[in-house]
Write an enzyme that holds these catalytic residues in place. Structure first.
Site, PDB file in Angstrom:
ATOM      1  N   HIS A  19       1.287   1.234  -0.186  1.00  0.00           N
ATOM      2  CA  HIS A  19       1.945   0.710  -1.379  1.00  0.00           C
ATOM      3  C   HIS A  19       0.970   0.717  -2.539  1.00  0.00           C
ATOM      4  CE1 HIS A  19       4.402  -1.771  -3.971  1.00  0.00           C
ATOM      5  NE2 HIS A  19       5.396  -1.550  -3.126  1.00  0.00           N
ATOM      6  N   ASP A  58       9.864  -1.033   3.663  1.00  0.00           N
ATOM      7  CA  ASP A  58      10.768  -0.100   4.340  1.00  0.00           C
ATOM      8  C   ASP A  58      10.496   0.029   5.832  1.00  0.00           C
ATOM      9  OD1 ASP A  58      12.200   0.615   2.040  1.00  0.00           O
ATOM     10  OD2 ASP A  58      10.625   1.989   1.421  1.00  0.00           O
TER      11      ASP A  58
HETATM   12  N1  CMC Z   1       0.325   7.395   5.324  1.00  0.00           N
HETATM   13  C1  CMC Z   1      -0.895   7.972   5.351  1.00  0.00           C
HETATM   14  N2  CMC Z   1      -1.735   7.940   4.315  1.00  0.00           N
HETATM   15  C2  CMC Z   1      -1.337   7.314   3.209  1.00  0.00           C
HETATM   16  C3  CMC Z   1      -0.084   6.695   3.113  1.00  0.00           C
HETATM   17  C4  CMC Z   1       0.757   6.771   4.234  1.00  0.00           C
HETATM   18  N3  CMC Z   1       1.982   6.220   4.209  1.00  0.00           N
HETATM   19  N4  CMC Z   1       0.047   6.165   1.886  1.00  0.00           N
HETATM   20  C5  CMC Z   1      -1.093   6.426   1.229  1.00  0.00           C
HETATM   21  N5  CMC Z   1      -1.933   7.125   2.020  1.00  0.00           N
HETATM   22  C6  CMC Z   1      -3.273   7.598   1.659  1.00  0.00           C
HETATM   23  C7  CMC Z   1      -3.154   8.888   0.857  1.00  0.00           C
HETATM   24  O1  CMC Z   1      -3.141  10.005   1.699  1.00  0.00           O
HETATM   25  C8  CMC Z   1      -4.379   8.798  -0.020  1.00  0.00           C
HETATM   26  O2  CMC Z   1      -5.502   9.131   0.759  1.00  0.00           O
HETATM   27  P1  CMC Z   1      -6.739   9.939   0.111  1.00  0.00           P
HETATM   28  O3  CMC Z   1      -7.244   9.064  -1.009  1.00  0.00           O
HETATM   29  O4  CMC Z   1      -7.684  10.055   1.235  1.00  0.00           O
HETATM   30  O5  CMC Z   1      -6.177  11.236  -0.363  1.00  0.00           O
HETATM   31  C9  CMC Z   1      -4.505   7.311  -0.331  1.00  0.00           C
HETATM   32  O6  CMC Z   1      -3.866   6.659   0.780  1.00  0.00           O
HETATM   33  C10 CMC Z   1      -3.785   6.909  -1.624  1.00  0.00           C
HETATM   34  O7  CMC Z   1      -2.417   7.368  -1.537  1.00  0.00           O
HETATM   35  P2  CMC Z   1      -1.526   7.747  -2.779  1.00  0.00           P
HETATM   36  O8  CMC Z   1      -0.396   8.586  -2.298  1.00  0.00           O
HETATM   37  O9  CMC Z   1      -2.367   8.267  -3.886  1.00  0.00           O
HETATM   38  O10 CMC Z   1      -1.023   6.285  -3.180  1.00  0.00           O
HETATM   39  P3  CMC Z   1       0.114   5.973  -4.214  1.00  0.00           P
HETATM   40  O11 CMC Z   1      -0.162   4.612  -4.711  1.00  0.00           O
HETATM   41  O12 CMC Z   1       0.254   7.081  -5.189  1.00  0.00           O
HETATM   42  O13 CMC Z   1       1.448   6.007  -3.308  1.00  0.00           O
HETATM   43  C11 CMC Z   1       3.201   5.393  -1.871  1.00  0.00           C
HETATM   44  C12 CMC Z   1       2.128   4.895  -2.837  1.00  0.00           C
HETATM   45  C13 CMC Z   1       4.075   4.216  -1.461  1.00  0.00           C
HETATM   46  C14 CMC Z   1       4.062   6.461  -2.570  1.00  0.00           C
HETATM   47  C15 CMC Z   1       2.524   6.007  -0.636  1.00  0.00           C
HETATM   48  O14 CMC Z   1       1.823   5.010   0.070  1.00  0.00           O
HETATM   49  C16 CMC Z   1       3.489   6.710   0.296  1.00  0.00           C
HETATM   50  O15 CMC Z   1       3.828   7.875   0.049  1.00  0.00           O
HETATM   51  N6  CMC Z   1       3.982   6.042   1.383  1.00  0.00           N
HETATM   52  C17 CMC Z   1       4.957   6.614   2.278  1.00  0.00           C
HETATM   53  C18 CMC Z   1       6.349   6.524   1.690  1.00  0.00           C
HETATM   54  C19 CMC Z   1       6.852   5.105   1.656  1.00  0.00           C
HETATM   55  O16 CMC Z   1       6.807   4.374   2.648  1.00  0.00           O
HETATM   56  N7  CMC Z   1       7.396   4.699   0.505  1.00  0.00           N
HETATM   57  C20 CMC Z   1       7.971   3.376   0.320  1.00  0.00           C
HETATM   58  C21 CMC Z   1       7.200   2.598  -0.691  1.00  0.00           C
HETATM   59  S1  CMC Z   1       7.495   0.846  -0.618  1.00  0.00           S
HETATM   60  C22 CMC Z   1       9.037   0.425  -1.254  1.00  0.00           C
HETATM   61  C23 CMC Z   1       9.916   1.462  -1.732  1.00  0.00           C
HETATM   62  O17 CMC Z   1       9.720   1.936  -2.837  1.00  0.00           O
HETATM   63  O18 CMC Z   1      10.866   1.770  -1.019  1.00  0.00           O
END
Ligand code: CMC
Length: 379
Positions: free
Chosen positions: A261, A315
């Site tokens: 998140h 989620d």
């Molecule tokens: N699984 C594995 N690695 C992850 C995950 C994950 N779910 N989320 C973040 N990371 C890692 C990512 O690979 C990155 O690593 P590195 O710095 O080594 O490249 C680091 O953590 C930062 O990730 P980011 O994608 O830059 O973080 P963000 O703040 O842009 O994204 C997020 C937030 C929620 C989109 C992301 O965590 C994600 O894609 N999660 C999976 C989808 C998900 O569950 N979404 C629901 C969000 S919560 C409520 C909602 O909106 O429904």
């Protein structure tokens, strides 16, 4: 210097003042208008929480009764909306059906009279009242049936489950569902709420504001993750497979759905409550083997992703709750929208209260000025 610095995804960039919701991502705290999510999900109802979010204070007994009655009176859909929905392809995703039907309300009720408090109040009532009816209607229509009418003797959540499943549900199931709606109602400047505020800032009508937010919620990085979590758990199949699934996903740099998140660096407080709600349902209505897979995945993820601040988000456990309530997987995200419409409407009102159109800037990375090349001379 006036050098522009880009923040991809606007991370950490404030885009508005807001008094609706407060998140402490390091302590795992979430407050709506100052009230904790733990207390609201125990003591409030979804409609009362929606009132709090949109109008800023808890309603008095009379205000709550009036609000509930108005919502009840506006639950029905025009036959024209139902007929339009009958023309939607049955194979279409329910989020797309919801986005189109929510937008269609603008055809019936738009007056762009957003400086009129009555227009604002009626739009709030209609959107909160009609979105659940639209989702239930699409569910029956795609099965080849006629939608059923809302029942006035049922509460907001019981009535939705009744319209969806055509059966009156156990009151405990309806209560758990209502608590899920409270938990999803608001979450500051997430992508769909930001999208709602951008749309609102043009002074368009509220149905367009909500339709753009629904379209934004649909994506797998946002609300769409709840349906992908169940698909992922089914793919993992057994608790023993969780560790190797994680190792593979991390090696391939693929995201674990329902984890991570932008705001929370600890387990999402809503995931903690949803997990308890899921357990309540399993005790009452029977276990779900996917819950064992989910718990094992969470435990195995702690040493692997915990140090990066990646823990279950809202989620991760919500799908297990909805699945136990017998709700089809592709309705999980539309249900998120039933609830989040409260937050979107709160932000719509707040945006109108101190509006300036959103018009950010960019850092141009394209070609320098160049000469036109005629068609014959292009390679
Ligand atoms: N699984 C594995 N690695 C992850 C995950 C994950 N779910 N989320 C973040 N990371 C890692 C990512 O690979 C990155 O690593 P590195 O710095 O080594 O490249 C680091 O953590 C930062 O990730 P980011 O994608 O830059 O973080 P963000 O703040 O842009 O994204 C997020 C937030 C929620 C989109 C992301 O965590 C994600 O894609 N999660 C999976 C989808 C998900 O569950 N979404 C629901 C969000 S919560 C409520 C909602 O909106 O429904």
């Amino acid at each position: 210097s006036n050098k522009l610095i880009l923040k991809p995804g606007l991370e950490g960039v404030p885009v508005t003042n807001s008094s609706i919701c407060d998140i402490d991502g390091n302590k795992g705290k979430l407050l709506y208008r100052g009230y904790s999510i733990e207390e609201l999900s125990q003591k409030s109802s979804f409609l009362e929480t929606a009132y709090l979010l949109i109008w800023g204070e808890l309603p008095t007994a009379i205000q709550l009764r009036d609000f509930e009655q108005e919502v009840q009176m506006h639950r029905r859909l025009s036959f024209r909306v139902r007929d339009m929905m009958k023309c939607f392809p049955a194979t279409g995703h329910p989020m797309d059906a919801l986005q189109s039907s929510a937008a269609s309300l603008g055809l019936f009720y738009s007056r762009r009279a957003i400086d009129d408090p009555n227009y604002i109040y009626n739009a709030v009532i209609r959107l909160i009242a009609k979105i659940p009816t639209m989702i239930a209607a699409f569910q029956l229509i795609r099965k080849g049936q006629d939608p059923i009418q809302p029942r006035d003797d049922l509460t907001y959540s019981s009535n939705f489950l009744y319209m969806l499943t055509e059966k009156e549900q156990d009151p405990i199931a309806a209560k758990v569902f209502d608590r899920c709606l409270i938990l999803h109602a608001e979450h500051s400047l997430n992508a769909s709420t930001f999208s709602a505020r951008v749309t609102a800032s043009t002074l368009t009508d509220p149905y367009a504001v909500i339709a753009s937010a629904v379209g934004t919620l649909a994506g797998p990085l946002h609300g769409g993750a709840n349906e992908d979590v169940i698909a992922m758990l089914e793919e993992i199949k057994t608790p023993e497979n969780a560790a190797s699934f994680l190792d593979n996903a991390i090696k391939n740099k693929s995201k674990i759905m329902g984890f991570g998140h932008r705001e929370y660096k600890v387990k999402d407080p809503r995931a903690i409550i949803l997990q308890k709600l899921a357990e309540e349902l399993f005790i009452r209505f029977g276990a779900d083997e996917m819950y064992e897979v989910a718990k094992s995945l969470e435990a195995e993820a702690i040493p692997r992703l915990g140090p990066k601040g990646i823990f279950p988000n809202v989620d991760f456990y919500s799908g297990l709750v909805y699945r136990k309530l017998g709700i089809p997987r592709d309705l999980f995200t539309p249900i998120f929208a039933i609830s989040r419409v409260a937050g979107w409407l709160a932000h719509w009102r707040e945006q109108l209260g101190a509006n300036r159109i959103f018009r950010p800037s960019q850092i141009y990375t394209g070609s320098a000025p160049r000469d036109w090349i005629s068609l014959e001379n292009r390679k």
